[in-house]
Design a protein around this motif. Structure first.
Motif, PDB file in Angstrom:
ATOM      1  N   ILE A  92      -5.628  13.092  -3.271  1.00 49.63           N
ATOM      2  CA  ILE A  92      -5.865  11.728  -3.728  1.00 49.63           C
ATOM      3  C   ILE A  92      -5.585  11.615  -5.226  1.00 49.63           C
ATOM      4  N   SER A  93      -6.069  12.573  -5.997  1.00 45.40           N
ATOM      5  CA  SER A  93      -5.806  12.561  -7.438  1.00 45.40           C
ATOM      6  C   SER A  93      -4.314  12.581  -7.728  1.00 45.40           C
ATOM      7  N   ASP A  94      -3.588  13.403  -6.999  1.00 42.70           N
ATOM      8  CA  ASP A  94      -2.135  13.478  -7.184  1.00 42.70           C
ATOM      9  C   ASP A  94      -1.468  12.154  -6.829  1.00 42.70           C
ATOM     10  N   GLN A  95      -1.927  11.523  -5.760  1.00 43.56           N
ATOM     11  CA  GLN A  95      -1.353  10.244  -5.352  1.00 43.56           C
ATOM     12  C   GLN A  95      -1.611   9.170  -6.403  1.00 43.56           C
ATOM     13  N   VAL A  96      -2.810   9.158  -6.957  1.00 43.43           N
ATOM     14  CA  VAL A  96      -3.147   8.182  -7.998  1.00 43.43           C
ATOM     15  C   VAL A  96      -2.294   8.430  -9.228  1.00 43.43           C
ATOM     16  N   SER A  97      -2.122   9.689  -9.598  1.00 42.58           N
ATOM     17  CA  SER A  97      -1.284  10.023 -10.755  1.00 42.58           C
ATOM     18  C   SER A  97       0.148   9.566 -10.544  1.00 42.58           C
ATOM     19  N   LEU A  98       0.697   9.815  -9.359  1.00 38.69           N
ATOM     20  CA  LEU A  98       2.062   9.370  -9.064  1.00 38.69           C
ATOM     21  C   LEU A  98       2.162   7.853  -9.128  1.00 38.69           C
ATOM     22  N   PHE A  99       1.161   7.182  -8.608  1.00 38.34           N
ATOM     23  CA  PHE A  99       1.134   5.721  -8.628  1.00 38.34           C
ATOM     24  C   PHE A  99       1.143   5.208 -10.064  1.00 38.34           C
ATOM     25  N   LEU A 100       0.295   5.786 -10.907  1.00 36.38           N
ATOM     26  CA  LEU A 100       0.204   5.339 -12.298  1.00 36.38           C
ATOM     27  C   LEU A 100       1.499   5.600 -13.055  1.00 36.38           C
ATOM     28  N   ASN A 157       5.890  14.689  12.237  1.00 38.76           N
ATOM     29  CA  ASN A 157       6.027  15.610  11.112  1.00 38.76           C
ATOM     30  C   ASN A 157       4.720  15.570  10.326  1.00 38.76           C
ATOM     31  N   VAL A 158       3.763  16.372  10.756  1.00 38.49           N
ATOM     32  CA  VAL A 158       2.429  16.390  10.155  1.00 38.49           C
ATOM     33  C   VAL A 158       2.326  17.586   9.224  1.00 38.49           C
ATOM     34  N   THR A 159       1.987  17.305   7.978  1.00 41.56           N
ATOM     35  CA  THR A 159       1.753  18.373   7.012  1.00 41.56           C
ATOM     36  C   THR A 159       0.276  18.735   7.061  1.00 41.56           C
ATOM     37  N   ILE A 160      -0.007  20.008   7.292  1.00 38.09           N
ATOM     38  CA  ILE A 160      -1.385  20.498   7.379  1.00 38.09           C
ATOM     39  C   ILE A 160      -1.805  21.006   6.004  1.00 38.09           C
ATOM     40  N   HIS A 161      -2.986  20.573   5.569  1.00 35.91           N
ATOM     41  CA  HIS A 161      -3.557  21.007   4.293  1.00 35.91           C
ATOM     42  C   HIS A 161      -4.956  21.564   4.556  1.00 35.91           C
ATOM     43  N   PRO A 162      -5.439  22.447   3.678  1.00 34.73           N
ATOM     44  CA  PRO A 162      -6.835  22.872   3.802  1.00 34.73           C
ATOM     45  C   PRO A 162      -7.773  21.672   3.652  1.00 34.73           C
ATOM     46  N   TYR A 163      -8.839  21.687   4.400  1.00 32.48           N
ATOM     47  CA  TYR A 163      -9.805  20.580   4.433  1.00 32.48           C
ATOM     48  C   TYR A 163     -10.268  20.190   3.028  1.00 32.48           C
ATOM     49  N   ASP A 164     -10.521  21.171   2.191  1.00 34.83           N
ATOM     50  CA  ASP A 164     -11.088  20.883   0.863  1.00 34.83           C
ATOM     51  C   ASP A 164     -10.058  20.427  -0.174  1.00 34.83           C
ATOM     52  N   GLN A 165      -8.825  20.216   0.227  1.00 33.57           N
ATOM     53  CA  GLN A 165      -7.791  19.770  -0.707  1.00 33.57           C
ATOM     54  C   GLN A 165      -7.596  18.249  -0.739  1.00 33.57           C
ATOM     55  N   ALA A 224       0.845  -1.189   0.000  1.00 30.83           N
ATOM     56  CA  ALA A 224       0.000   0.000   0.000  1.00 30.83           C
ATOM     57  C   ALA A 224       0.884   1.243   0.000  1.00 30.83           C
ATOM     58  N   GLU A 225       0.522   2.210  -0.784  1.00 33.90           N
ATOM     59  CA  GLU A 225       1.286   3.448  -0.884  1.00 33.90           C
ATOM     60  C   GLU A 225       0.754   4.540   0.045  1.00 33.90           C
ATOM     61  N   VAL A 226      -0.568   4.519   0.258  1.00 37.09           N
ATOM     62  CA  VAL A 226      -1.189   5.559   1.075  1.00 37.09           C
ATOM     63  C   VAL A 226      -2.447   4.990   1.738  1.00 37.09           C
ATOM     64  N   LEU A 227      -2.674   5.423   2.972  1.00 34.92           N
ATOM     65  CA  LEU A 227      -3.891   5.077   3.701  1.00 34.92           C
ATOM     66  C   LEU A 227      -4.673   6.368   3.912  1.00 34.92           C
ATOM     67  N   ILE A 228      -5.879   6.415   3.402  1.00 33.67           N
ATOM     68  CA  ILE A 228      -6.751   7.574   3.596  1.00 33.67           C
ATOM     69  C   ILE A 228      -7.688   7.252   4.752  1.00 33.67           C
ATOM     70  N   VAL A 229      -7.703   8.118   5.745  1.00 31.84           N
ATOM     71  CA  VAL A 229      -8.550   7.913   6.926  1.00 31.84           C
ATOM     72  C   VAL A 229      -9.675   8.941   6.875  1.00 31.84           C
ATOM     73  N   THR A 230     -10.909   8.438   6.898  1.00 33.09           N
ATOM     74  CA  THR A 230     -12.071   9.339   6.820  1.00 33.09           C
ATOM     75  C   THR A 230     -12.942   9.306   8.066  1.00 33.09           C
ATOM     76  N   ALA A 231     -12.844   8.263   8.863  1.00 34.94           N
ATOM     77  CA  ALA A 231     -13.662   8.162  10.077  1.00 34.94           C
ATOM     78  C   ALA A 231     -13.154   9.169  11.106  1.00 34.94           C
TER      79      ALA A 231
END
Length: 95
Positions: free
Chosen positions: A81-89, A68-76, A6-13
């Motif tokens: 995710i799109s960027d991660q998928v692109s890098l993966f591909l 080392n937590v990178t803070i991003h705006p909530y709506d980003q 796995a390259e990335v784990l997205i946590v939504t809960a």
């Protein structure tokens, strides 16, 4: 994650995000959670949240714990995710 390839784990809960960062919030009445998303990679941790909700004490907590937590705006989160998928591909198309 590496074992499962796995390259990335997205946590939504929301409760899992609160547990992951050991933080509590008040965005939902009677629940100690806050609106956020998190992404964990093999080398990085990302928190997608309204940064105005993070006090200097919270940011200090991250540093004290050596996180080392990178803070991003909530709506980003969607762009991330799109960027991660692109890098993966791109990465796997060259293998």
């Amino acid at each position: 994650m590496a074992e499962k390839k796995a390259e990335v784990l997205i946590v939504t809960a929301l409760d899992e995000i609160a547990w992951l960062f050991n933080l509590r919030g008040s965005d939902i009445e009677y629940n100690p959670v806050f609106f956020a998303y998190a992404a964990v990679t093999l080398s990085d941790v990302h928190l997608f949240i309204d940064e105005s909700k993070l006090s200097p004490a919270v940011k200090g907590h991250f540093k004290e714990e050596g996180l080392n937590v990178t803070i991003h705006p909530y709506d980003q989160i969607n762009k991330f995710i799109s960027d991660q998928v692109s890098l993966f591909l791109i990465f796997y198309s060259f293998q």
